[in-house]
Enzyme design. Structure first.
Site, PDB file in Angstrom:
ATOM      1  N   ASN A 212     -31.212   9.761 -35.165  1.00 49.51           N
ATOM      2  CA  ASN A 212     -32.020  10.786 -35.835  1.00 49.51           C
ATOM      3  C   ASN A 212     -31.954  12.136 -35.123  1.00 49.51           C
ATOM      4  OD1 ASN A 212     -33.493   9.581 -33.646  1.00 49.51           O
ATOM      5  ND2 ASN A 212     -35.288  10.672 -34.361  1.00 49.51           N
ATOM      6  N   ASP A 213     -31.357  12.178 -33.940  1.00 52.32           N
ATOM      7  CA  ASP A 213     -31.235  13.436 -33.193  1.00 52.32           C
ATOM      8  C   ASP A 213     -29.880  14.107 -33.417  1.00 52.32           C
ATOM      9  OD1 ASP A 213     -33.769  13.007 -31.935  1.00 52.32           O
ATOM     10  OD2 ASP A 213     -32.802  11.592 -30.584  1.00 52.32           O
TER      11      ASP A 213
ATOM     12  N   ASP B   7     -36.062  15.341 -27.805  1.00 53.12           N
ATOM     13  CA  ASP B   7     -36.688  14.192 -28.453  1.00 53.12           C
ATOM     14  C   ASP B   7     -37.662  13.562 -27.459  1.00 53.12           C
ATOM     15  OD1 ASP B   7     -37.110  12.115 -30.321  1.00 53.12           O
ATOM     16  OD2 ASP B   7     -35.635  10.870 -29.304  1.00 53.12           O
TER      17      ASP B   7
ATOM     18  N   GLY C 174     -40.396  12.100 -34.102  1.00 55.82           N
ATOM     19  CA  GLY C 174     -40.831  11.483 -35.348  1.00 55.82           C
ATOM     20  C   GLY C 174     -42.066  10.632 -35.165  1.00 55.82           C
TER      21      GLY C 174
END
EC number: 7.6.2.1
Length: 1126
Positions: free
Chosen positions: A856-857, A453, A746
């Site tokens: 979100n990871d 990320d 993102g």
């Protein structure tokens, strides 16, 4: 209940899962009926052929590859049986667990009882098992491995008298120990999951009822309930606020972005005078069916008791999804989705049980050993001449040689994994590291792809203003005081002019250049201070619930002010203007106020705001200065979008390139002065475009673009997203170790590209190919062809283009991307991140590692072979879901280069040595049976077999977990050593075959040596051969060790002492063994000089050649690590 303060309602769902996977984009589907048939004949070409003619390659490319389908028996043997079994199981599961069809719903405000359908409970469950499935589930996970299943069958066979070889405990004790340890470990993990679920499901929330507020558990919340959420980390559903008609929320656990998002209230409920009036109106919400996409929502709000009925459309701006946090104030919302129907749960993938590649390889080797076992047993029965009940003899031989596959292999490896985990957590160079999955530490030494990320992982997510460029002059962090002085002078002149206007001639007496620079600095800083979506927030001193006096109690001092915005860049810019003297003190939907260095308050009326979008790449604002009535249009955005808007200049492109190379995020700021007539004309056209029913977006954009012409370029700003400590050297180390790094984020394309360059993920001299947005198969085809022609080029691709490529050209895209030195995927949803991980696993067969710090990871971390979570500002969701948890990205280097490498090499040596230990004793048994006319009788019985695998050899063999070929500092200094591990040379069929040959040689020498040298004392064959066997094993451990540790010496001496003691003190026990075992006369026999020198001779013959071969190999073909250590 009443309140004089305005209230409002926003849509949201209740998500109560601080440690669940984040909500994600759904992977959209594209339907291209018109060109699919045509393009089917023209797939991508993956070779150089066909790229010579640039103009016609799209129409002439032949098929890249033709997959020939296997048919019939060939298909069944090559994996078809597995496909059939999986399909049948899936069908049975679907029959047993039919999912309820998801439908759109009508939700009445505050009336859960009016719901037409039954909705799922708002509770979470992360447990793998329940009270009935725990034991069967754990046993299945254990016995699906061939090794454990084999020993279960062997152990059960000992209950049959005709097949019994030795004592039951020699088989059941090791197997029972392995199962007990596994069940206890799973039980502890399951209980912890149960406690976490219970804690989350028991969180209390305020529910609004006709009688006032009541406290309810999160698991008791129902669709239709009105929930009050204050400034807490509530994982929320459907909401409403208390001061104004809008608020900010944090979505970092949802999409990984720490930008604060603006949410707007439903205007109908916001106008209600009191909270209690929510129950006096007859209103409902019609909402779409639950779905994956967190970036869209369609619904309507209807109030039936007004005349005429009020209908209001609801969009994503009116919603608050699960796993988001209200940044300030109090919100009231109606629950639309609960439990399994919330976005976060629908996008959560069930965590898989991860199995290390080493375990799979050892599982394959045990199958090979089993085939050898069967072959050897068949040979023995054949040499018997199939006399008598040969099938019974065959089974007895299978049991007799069962030590070829040692049960102690599983015990030693599991204990080794626990030791590696303990070493990792105790390493003072990587403090705070936690091993959450103790079964895969060796995976850290086999990684080829690292998917990371960006926000919070590579960067600290702290924006710092670094540069202001005006074209002729540039200001950095060390010259900000000059800007401050220019600003003070500019506002001093302005205030002087307002008090008494001096003659024009006097004003021009100051140096012309200086006045010009001061005015330009003043205009630039004012533009930055006005063109944004930042809102200053002042915390109330009173209690949160005292809404009547909260506003009066607010502290408007500078110390109590914080800024809320939809982007950290925006906050950094406003904080910088405050530092140089121009402070944003207040803002609402219609006005904002600035304070000058002298303390004067400037008020500006906000006439229009044009928010930033990924398509326009810019944002703008039209303001009117209340003191002068001047109307100004300010705009800022990315250089690619602003270059054609501003007036001609010769410096913008060059300076943007310079700042980008420094790793700065650039924004171009411009303005245009408008007359009252120009603005009135624009406003009328703008409002007309907004009321259009067809092509509204295009018409609005066209009207705004009519203003974006010949704008005056004011300045170029540079903001730095500070990298985590030592990110650059860590990434360089990983690259040198042969690990390919992909960044999945993102965030916006420009930001991702900027960080990729500043972190040196993409080197400054390396070309970067930015994949154009594609929406059709034809566009994807052309763009992939364009990318195919570039060599040694980093790839930057947005998520929507990635989705199209994966739909039509999955294999070709992955093949091309894997050849890139670095890949950056921006605007990536959590589901896409996990999908990319799985694609790499399927297409390359290599081991993947995912590292992230936000909710979100989680999907990506769980999908990867090895997941690493960082405890950061985005919470502990990723850390709790990961296999390994660290506190800094730089710790990844030591975790992989030192601990991953050591764990793999140690486990490979340990596994093969334990197999050697079983093979050598099985070889001796085969020789012994051959001498005794192929009789299926054991050479060693009872305690000797248990002791051989435990007290006599276990400690020295297990001490191999302390072995190291190079020092940790050397492994960090030369990451190239890590490359060898990815090829799997430490444990392969080649190394395994070498150990098999060593075992056969040593077993044969030990047994034949005992028969030749002790022919007259053959009754003592057990004492002779077993003593030589134990000594040989201890010497072989010494031969295998590369770096001695004091515990290894202790283990050797302890094992030798235990063996000698067992001879002296267990003499009576040994006397009870069969005739070929130790007898009471053995103690006197083994103390003779003859016994000692003959046993020593056998041991030397079995070990000395191996020492010589090892010495010659190190001299003639030394391994890479030995060159460094020397």
């Amino acid at each position: 209940m009443s309140s004089p303060l305005p209230i409002f309602t926003l849509l949201s769902e209740f998500a109560l899962l601080p440690h669940l996977s984040a909500l994600v984009f759904s992977l959209s589907r594209y339907q291209l009926e018109d060109e699919s048939a045509h393009l089917d004949e023209m797939p991508l070409m993956m070779s150089e052929e066909g790229f010579e003619n640039d103009e016609s390659d799209y129409h002439t490319l032949p098929r890249a590859r033709i997959t020939q389908r296997k048919r019939g028996l060939e298909w069944f043997v090559c994996g078809g049986w597995k496909f059939l079994c999986t399909s049948c199981c899936d069908w049975l599961i679907n029959i047993c667990q039919r999912k309820r069809e998801l439908k759109a719903r009508t939700v009445w405000l505050g009336c859960p009882e009016k719901c037409e359908e039954k909705h799922p409970r708002n509770s979470i469950k992360n447990q793998k098992y329940n009270i009935f499935t725990f034991i069967p589930g754990v046993l299945y996970e254990q016995f699906k491995f061939f090794l454990n299943l084999y020993f279960l069958i062997v152990s059960c066979s000992q209950f049959v008298p005709a097949l019994k070889i030795g004592y039951l405990y020699t088989y059941w004790a090791p197997l029972g120990f392995v199962l007990a340890v596994t069940i206890m470990r799973e039980a502890v993990d399951e209980f912890r999951r149960f406690q976490r679920d219970k804690e989350v499901n028991s969180q209390l929330y305020s529910k609004l009822t006709v009688r006032g507020k009541v406290q309810v558990k999160s698991s008791d919340i129902q669709v239709g309930d009105l929930i009050i959420v204050e400034k807490v980390d509530a994982f929320l559903i459907y909401f409403r606020h208390v001061y104004t008609s809008s608020c900010f929320i944090r979505t970092d656990q949802l999409d990984g972005e720490t930008d604060w998002k603006l949410k707007v209230a439903v205007s109908c409920t916001q106008r209600l005078p009191a909270l209690g009036d929510l129950f006096s109106i007859n209103a409902y919400v019609y909402a779409q069916k639950p779905q994956l996409d967190i970036h869209s929502f369609e619904g309507t709000f209807t109030r039936e008791d007004s005349d005429p009925p009020v209908h209001e459309s609801l969009s994503i701006e009116n919603t608050l999804w699960a796993s988001t946090v209200v940044a300030s104030g109090t919100v009231i919302g109606v629950v639309i989705y609960t439990g399994k129907e919330t976005r976060s749960v629908m996008n959560t993938s069930n965590p898989k049980n991860k199995v290390g590649l080493l375990d799979l390889e050892l599982n394959q080797l045990t199958k090979a050993l089993f085939l050898a076992l069967v072959a050897l047993s068949v040979v023995m029965v054949t040499l018997q001449g199939f006399a008598g009940p040969w099938y019974r003899s065959l089974f007895r031989f299978l049991l007799l040689f069962s030590y070829i596959i040692p049960i102690s292999l599983r015990v030693n490896l599991d204990m080794g994994k626990a030791a590696y985990g303990w070493m990792i957590m105790k390493d003072e160079h990587i403090p705070g590291t936690v091993v959450r999955t103790s079964t895969i530490p060796e995976e850290l030494g086999r990684l080829v792809y690292l998917l990371t990320d960006k926000t919070g992982t590579l960067t600290q997510n702290e924006m710092v203003f670094k540069r202001l460029h005006l074209g002729t002059v540039s200001y950095g962090t060390d010259t900000m005081d000059e800007i401050q002085n220019h600003l003070v002078n500019a506002y001093a002149q302005v205030s002087g002019h307002t008090i008494s206007t001096p003659p024009r001639k006097a004003a021009s007496s100051a140096p012309k250049v200086r006045r010009s620079v001061s005015s330009r600095v003043h205009e630039a800083v004012k533009a930055v201070a006005l063109c944004h979506n930042v809102t200053p927030v002042y915390e109330a001193r009173g209690a949160a619930g005292e809404t009547e006096v909260a506003e009066a109690d607010q502290d408007f001092s500078d110390d109590n002010r914080t800024y809320q915005a939809s982007s950290p860049d925006e906050v950094a810019l406003v904080q910088w203007t405050e530092s140089v003297g121009l402070t944003l003190v207040s803002r609402d939907l219609t006005s904002m106020q600035l304070r000058t260095p002298s303390g004067q308050i400037l008020t500006f009326c906000i006439l229009q705001t044009f928010p930033f979008t990924s398509e326009s790449k810019r944002m703008g604002v039209i303001v009117r200065d209340e003191s002068t009535a001047e109307i100004t249009f300010y705009m800022k955005g990315a250089d690619v979008a602003m270059a054609s808007i501003v007036q001609y200049n010769d410096w913008l492109e060059e300076e943007c390139g310079n700042m980008a190379r420094e790793g700065l995020r650039t924004l171009v700021v411009a303005k245009r002065a408008l007359t009252e007539e120009q603005y009135q004309d624009f406003e009328s056209r703008y409002n007309q475009a907004k009321l259009s029913l067809h092509d509204r977006t295009l018409k609005v954009a066209a009207v705004v673009e009519s203003l974006e012409r010949e704008m005056e370029l004011l300045c170029l700003t540079g903001v730095e997203d500070q990298l985590q400590a030592d990110v650059r050297p860590t990434l360089e180390m990983l690259r040198n170790a042969g690990i390919k790094i992909w960044m999945l984020t993102g965030d916006k394309l420009e930001t991702a590209t900027c960080i990729a360059k500043s972190s040196h993920l993409v080197s400054r001299t390396q070309d970067t190919h930015v994949f154009r947005p594609v929406t059709s198969r034809g566009e994807a085809h052309l763009e992939l062809n364009a990318f195919r022609r570039k060599h040694d080029c980093a790839l930057v691709i947005p998520g929507d283009a990635l989705e199209v490529c994966l739909k039509y050209y999955e294999h070709e895209f992955v093949e091309l991307a894997c050849q890139c030195p670095a890949v950056v995927c921006c605007r990536c949803s959590p589901t896409q991140k996990a999908h990319i991980v799985k694609l790499l696993q399927q297409h390359t067969g290599r081991r993947t590692c995912a590292i992230g710090d936000g909710g979100n990871d989680v999907s990506m971390i769980q999908a990867a072979d090895c997941g690493i979570g960082i405890e950061g500002k985005e919470g502990r969701q990723a850390s709790l879901a990961a296999d390994f948890s660290i506190t800094r990205f730089k710790h990844v280097g030591r975790l992989l280069m030192v601990h991953g490498r050591s764990s793999y090499k140690r486990s490979a040596a340990l596994g093969q040595f334990v197999m050697h230990r079983g093979l050598i004793i099985s070889t001796m048994q085969a020789v012994f049976s051959s001498v005794f006319y192929f009789a299926s009788v054991p050479l060693y019985q009872g305690f000797l077999m248990v002791g051989y695998a435990t007290v006599y050899t276990m400690f020295p063999v297990f001490s191999l977990v302390l072995d190291q070929d190079v020092k940790p500092e050397m492994a960090m200094l030369y990451p190239e050593l890590y490359k060898d591990l990815t090829k799997g040379r430490s444990l392969s069929f080649k190394t395994f075959l070498v150990w098999v040959l060593i075992s056969i040689y040593q077993g044969g020498i030990l047994m034949f040596g005992a028969l030749v040298l002790f022919e007259s004392e053959f009754v003592h064959v057990v004492a002779i051969s077993f003593t030589a066997l134990v000594l040989t094993e201890l010497l072989m451990v010494a031969l295998t060790i590369r770096t001695w540790h004091w515990l290894m010496v202790v283990a050797q001496l302890l094992s030798l002492g235990c063996y000698v003691a067992s001879l002296a003190f267990l003499n009576e026990y040994f006397g009870k063994l069969p005739v070929w075992a130790f007898s009471p006369t053995d103690v006197a026999f083994i103390t003779t000089v003859t016994f000692v020198w003959k046993v020593s001779a056998i041991t030397v013959v079995s070990c000395l050649p191996l020492y010589v071969l090892k010495y010659l190999k190190r001299k003639l073909s030394p391994p890479s690590y030995s060159k460094l250590s020397s």
